[in-house]
Design an enzyme around this catalytic site. Sequence first.
Site, PDB file in Angstrom:
ATOM      1  N   ASP A 145       0.859  -1.181   0.000  1.00  0.00           N
ATOM      2  CA  ASP A 145       0.000   0.000   0.000  1.00  0.00           C
ATOM      3  C   ASP A 145       0.901   1.239   0.000  1.00  0.00           C
ATOM      4  O   ASP A 145       2.131   1.152   0.159  1.00  0.00           O
ATOM      5  CB  ASP A 145      -0.984  -0.013   1.180  1.00  0.00           C
ATOM      6  CG  ASP A 145      -2.226   0.834   0.861  1.00  0.00           C
ATOM      7  OD1 ASP A 145      -2.154   1.671  -0.062  1.00  0.00           O
ATOM      8  OD2 ASP A 145      -3.267   0.668   1.533  1.00  0.00           O
TER       9      ASP A 145
HETATM   10  C1  BGC Z   1      -5.035   3.199  -0.015  1.00  0.00           C
HETATM   11  C2  BGC Z   1      -5.142   2.129  -1.072  1.00  0.00           C
HETATM   12  C3  BGC Z   1      -4.944   2.719  -2.437  1.00  0.00           C
HETATM   13  C4  BGC Z   1      -3.622   3.450  -2.489  1.00  0.00           C
HETATM   14  C5  BGC Z   1      -3.304   4.046  -3.843  1.00  0.00           C
HETATM   15  C6  BGC Z   1      -3.803   4.065  -0.195  1.00  0.00           C
HETATM   16  O1  BGC Z   1      -3.830   5.176   0.644  1.00  0.00           O
HETATM   17  O2  BGC Z   1      -5.008   2.587   1.249  1.00  0.00           O
HETATM   18  O3  BGC Z   1      -6.383   1.496  -0.963  1.00  0.00           O
HETATM   19  O4  BGC Z   1      -4.983   1.701  -3.403  1.00  0.00           O
HETATM   20  O5  BGC Z   1      -3.652   4.489  -1.528  1.00  0.00           O
HETATM   21  O6  BGC Z   1      -4.120   5.096  -4.152  1.00  0.00           O
END
Ligand code: BGC
Length: 718
Positions: free
Chosen positions: A260
């Site tokens: 993530d």
């Molecule tokens: C979120 C994810 C997301 C990623 C990219 C993160 O802050 O937890 O779910 O895919 O950002 O945007």
Amino acid sequence: MIKPVSFLAELVGRMTLAEKIGQLVMTGPPPPDRPAVDLRDAIRRGAAGSILNVTGRPVLDELQAIARQESRLGIPLLTCLDVLHGYRSIFPIPLAEVATLDPALWERTAAAAAAEARRDGIVMTFAPMLDVCRDPRWGRMAEGPGEDPWLAARYADAKVKGFQGIDGARLRQPTGLAATAKHFVAYGAVTAGREYASVDVSRRTLDEVYLPPFRAAVSAGVVAVMPAFVDLAGEPMTSSALLGDLLRTAWGFDGVIVSDYGAVAELVAHGVAEDLTHAAALALSAGVDIDMMSPAYATGLPVALEKGLVLPSDIDAAVMRVLTLKWRLGLFDGERGPTALSCNDDDGLDLPREAARRSFVLLKDDRGALPLGQHGDPIALIDPWLDRSDMLGPWPAIGAGDAIDLGGALAKAFPHRTVFAVPCALAGSDEELRSALRGSGVVVLRLGETTVMSGEGASRAFPVIPDSQLAVAHRVLAMGLPTVVLLSCGRPLIAPDLLDSAAAILVCWFPGSSGAEALADVLSGRSEPEGRLPVTWPHAIGQIPIHSSPRPAGRPADERDRFTSRYIDAPTAPRFWFGHGLGFTRFALERLDVMPDRVGLGESFVVTAHVRNLGGRTGRTVVFVFIRDRTAHIARPVLELRGMIPVTLEPHAGADVGIRLRSDELAPLGGRGDQRPEPGDFDILAGFSAEPSGLKAIRLVLSDLSGGSVKQERRHDA
Ligand code: BGC
């Protein structure tokens, strides 16, 4: 066609260490408080194998061209975006879409979103989000499949197939996206619903509640998995042994694990890594192939390698997985041109509008206030808090809200009635409000959450309708006109008084880019609200976490007995049970049958429900089929969902509808696939929601032997 393994292995053989690490790095425009990144330069140097949050075909074509033509090895990019519930055409938020209880629709909307995004140069999405959640304080409940693991597993399967095609058949097509099952695992159980907080659940709960949707996604062939930001009992998921032991080894997942956002570097803040080098080593060794937006792999992996914290073969294996994904997406063949498509899918229907209207949940309609008649006094619309973009919800990709106009959609749907907005509802005196409403026949009052109150980073200690809105709502309700409340939200919102005094309450969630037309469809009765709650709706904040399949207490709640499992200051039951949702007609479950009523392991049985439409209007409902293992070695929940039977009936018509279940579906859901049912007595229960008083139950005996048994129909007494 070139054999991928030899082609890719030969490619890896030609890469420098920097180029290999580049393939493991995902970068993109940084947040406003961080230094700018020269993406073009990074791609040209082979230092960025994937990019995120860059949109628009011209710029993505340019960046792909730099990767293909100007980087030394010409390796194409993974171009990624969170396409969660639509790309340009926005569907209702995932939680709302789950409320439709229709796997075919879930698949169609994912396929439509994939086609729109791929056409615009995106090849990979970070969806579906599969975090089962039983805590409405957590804002990300909006993005996920709700509280039930069985339903979440169906949703996972449909979404993966929708994005990628069956067995990934559309990955190479100009209509498919690489899907990412996220956030592995149990993020929905953050302590006290607080975003990014620690998680501590038992192995049994992990297996039975949080893992099943991920297992289903892997079985459906998902090509990527994203570990959650959180730690599970002290082990951050980004460096968790579950990635290797369970995901890769037990489930055989051979796709890409992408961290993530910034999560590899956050291993330092978690307190398991000393510095970025250590963090990079921990994540890579655990199986994380791509570092999204943290400096850890780029700066830490060379040092980790030197220090012997990672092996060259670990890096090569990760690079190979990333290249294999690029190959499966057809990126080495050059991107094919877009096909003509839009979110009106092949039936020529407006899919966002269909999905939205089917997701609305009619919580109550005491006086038959809905649908509103075509003729009558004017309709007063009070909608001052939420702007157009608040229809879209927290992950609107590149969708824009400009064209959304609830007033306009209502005016179109009611050509014979005046529809007018009441601007003074916020600022005016009671007298002004009364005079503005004079002569109107009904008030449509939209309340609820704005986009920023839901989604990531939006935990709420008070998941309620904001006080400022309630104050106006009470003034409006005091005027005595029938009032239909439209509730925008990404989670259940507690609002006891309002629930008592509004004539009707329709949960419209964040309904997406055709949300206004969809609302007009339902308010005018062109369509009925078909949504059913995918999460239990609490009475009080103190009931949270809450869901409809708890294990039985040794002292089950008895409102007359203090020393039972209950509150002394709030009801034990929720305000609305899982599955609750009204339509414009009423149904009765007249009979339930299970044939045969004794089965052996490996055999199957058929559950048949006789359903009648009691009203004068054609309608659709869903019969939920639950099981309860009465006595088992480990106590089983009072209800475990195992089936849904949709049924549409003409006025006053009745029908037998059924499903076949295998006896192994009597087992607990198992994340590790090793669950077996215990022979003995089971209840097979059916109803239109999980509300105990509405369930019919029949005893089924699971035995290794064949033979007769006593069958009795009775009410569920859990
Ligand atoms: C979120 C994810 C997301 C990623 C990219 C993160 O802050 O937890 O779910 O895919 O950002 O945007």
